[in-house]
Design a protein around this motif. Structure first.
Motif, mmCIF file in Angstrom:
data_model
loop_
_atom_site.group_PDB
_atom_site.id
_atom_site.type_symbol
_atom_site.label_atom_id
_atom_site.label_comp_id
_atom_site.label_asym_id
_atom_site.label_seq_id
_atom_site.Cartn_x
_atom_site.Cartn_y
_atom_site.Cartn_z
ATOM 1 N N THR A 127 20.697 -40.110 38.922
ATOM 2 C CA THR A 127 19.519 -39.197 39.312
ATOM 3 C C THR A 127 18.541 -40.055 40.532
ATOM 4 O OG1 THR A 127 19.285 -37.546 37.534
ATOM 5 C CG2 THR A 127 17.558 -37.738 39.068
ATOM 6 N N GLU A 141 18.196 -39.720 44.658
ATOM 7 C CA GLU A 141 16.882 -39.611 45.228
ATOM 8 C C GLU A 141 16.495 -40.805 46.452
ATOM 9 O OE1 GLU A 141 14.260 -39.808 42.012
ATOM 10 O OE2 GLU A 141 14.398 -37.853 41.194
ATOM 11 N N ARG A 142 17.206 -42.140 46.113
ATOM 12 C CA ARG A 142 17.096 -43.057 46.943
ATOM 13 C C ARG A 142 18.028 -42.698 48.247
ATOM 14 N NH1 ARG A 142 19.250 -46.571 44.081
ATOM 15 N NH2 ARG A 142 17.448 -47.188 42.922
ATOM 16 N N GLU A 163 16.313 -40.209 50.439
ATOM 17 C CA GLU A 163 15.106 -40.831 51.185
ATOM 18 C C GLU A 163 15.640 -41.433 52.342
ATOM 19 O OE1 GLU A 163 11.580 -44.003 50.306
ATOM 20 O OE2 GLU A 163 12.767 -42.984 48.706
#
Length: 227
Positions: A73, A77-78, A81
Motif C-alpha cells: 500500500t 501511494e509512492r 505521488e
C-alpha cells in the motif's frame, strides 16, 4: 494415399505451418517497430520530464518476494505521488499474470492483447541467447524457460532485458521503490531505436505509462490490424 505420400504431405504441412508462424512473428515485430517509432517522440518527451532524476544501472533478476499488504500500500501511494508530480498517467493493464507482457504490447503495438506475441518473442530471445541470460537464473535454465513460457506467469527483470534486446528498445520503468525512482533497461550491443515506458508497482504490477495528455488521446489498435 501411401505412407510415403502421407509422410511427405505431413512434412510439407508442418513446414508451411512453421514458416507461417515465423512470418507472423516477423510481421508483428516489424509493424510494432513502425508503431513504436511513430510515438517515439512522445517517449523522449517523457524522458525529458524525468531527466534530472537520473537512473540506476539495471541488473537482470528474477522476481523478488511479494511485499505484505502494508508495504504494498505504501509503495502504491509512492508511485501515485510520482505519477502526479511528473504529469504522467497509467493505462491500466489487466492483472492476470501477464501484466508485464501486456504493458509492453501496449507500448509496442498500441494494444495489450498482443501480449502472447510479445511473450513468444521474449522466449525466443531467451532460448537463442542462452549464455547471455542463464547466469541470472537461480534454477535450471530449462525449468525457468518452461515456467516463463506459460501464459499467466509473471514476467521479471530478466524478461525485461530480453525484451529490450529483442525489440531494440530502451525500457524505462517509473518505480515505487523508495530509493530508486527510475530504472532504464537498455539493449545489449545495440543502440536503442525507441523508448517503452512502464510503471512498476514493485513486485506487484506493471502498467503502460503515458503523459497525462497523451493518455486522453490514446486509441487502441484493433487486434486483427496486424495480420
Amino acid at each position: 494415399m501411401s505412407e510415403q505420400q502421407d509422410h511427405v504431405s505431413k512434412s510439407s504441412s508442418s513446414s508451411i505451418s512453421t514458416s507461417t508462424q515465423e512470418s507472423e512473428e516477423e510481421v508483428s515485430v516489424t509493424i510494432g517497430s513502425l508503431l513504436a517509432q511513430a510515438r517515439n517522440d512522445k517517449g523522449h518527451s517523457l524522458g525529458r520530464r524525468l531527466l534530472h532524476l537520473g537512473s540506476v544501472p539495471h541488473h537482470p533478476r528474477v522476481n523478488g518476494e511479494i511485499p505484505n499488504v502494508d508495504n504494498a500500500t505504501l509503495d502504491h501511494e509512492r508511485l501515485l505521488e510520482r505519477l502526479g508530480t511528473y504529469g504522467l498517467a497509467e493505462f491500466q493493464i489487466e492483472g492476470d499474470g501477464n501484466c508485464q507482457f501486456r504493458a509492453l504490447a501496449d507500448q509496442i503495438f498500441c494494444n495489450p492483447e498482443y501480449h502472447k506475441q510479445v511473450r513468444k518473442a521474449v522466449m525466443k530471445q531467451l532460448k537463442e541467447f542462452r549464455k547471455r541470460y542463464e547466469g541470472y537464473v537461480p534454477m535450471e535454465y530449462k525449468v525457468y524457460l518452461k515456467k516463463m513460457k506459460r501464459s499467466g506467469e509473471w514476467g521479471d527483470h530478466l524478461t525485461l532485458q530480453a525484451a529490450a534486446d529483442r525489440f531494440g528498445a530502451k525500457i524505462c520503468l517509473l518505480t515505487s521503490f523508495r530509493d530508486t525512482c527510475l530504472i532504464e533497461i537498455v539493449p545489449r550491443d545495440l543502440t536503442p531505436t525507441r523508448e517503452l515506458w512502464l510503471s512498476f508497482w514493485c513486485e506487484v504490477h506493471y502498467n503502460s505509462l503515458y503523459a497525462t495528455d497523451d493518455l486522453l488521446t490514446r486509441k487502441t489498435k484493433k487486434k486483427h490490424w496486424l495480420f
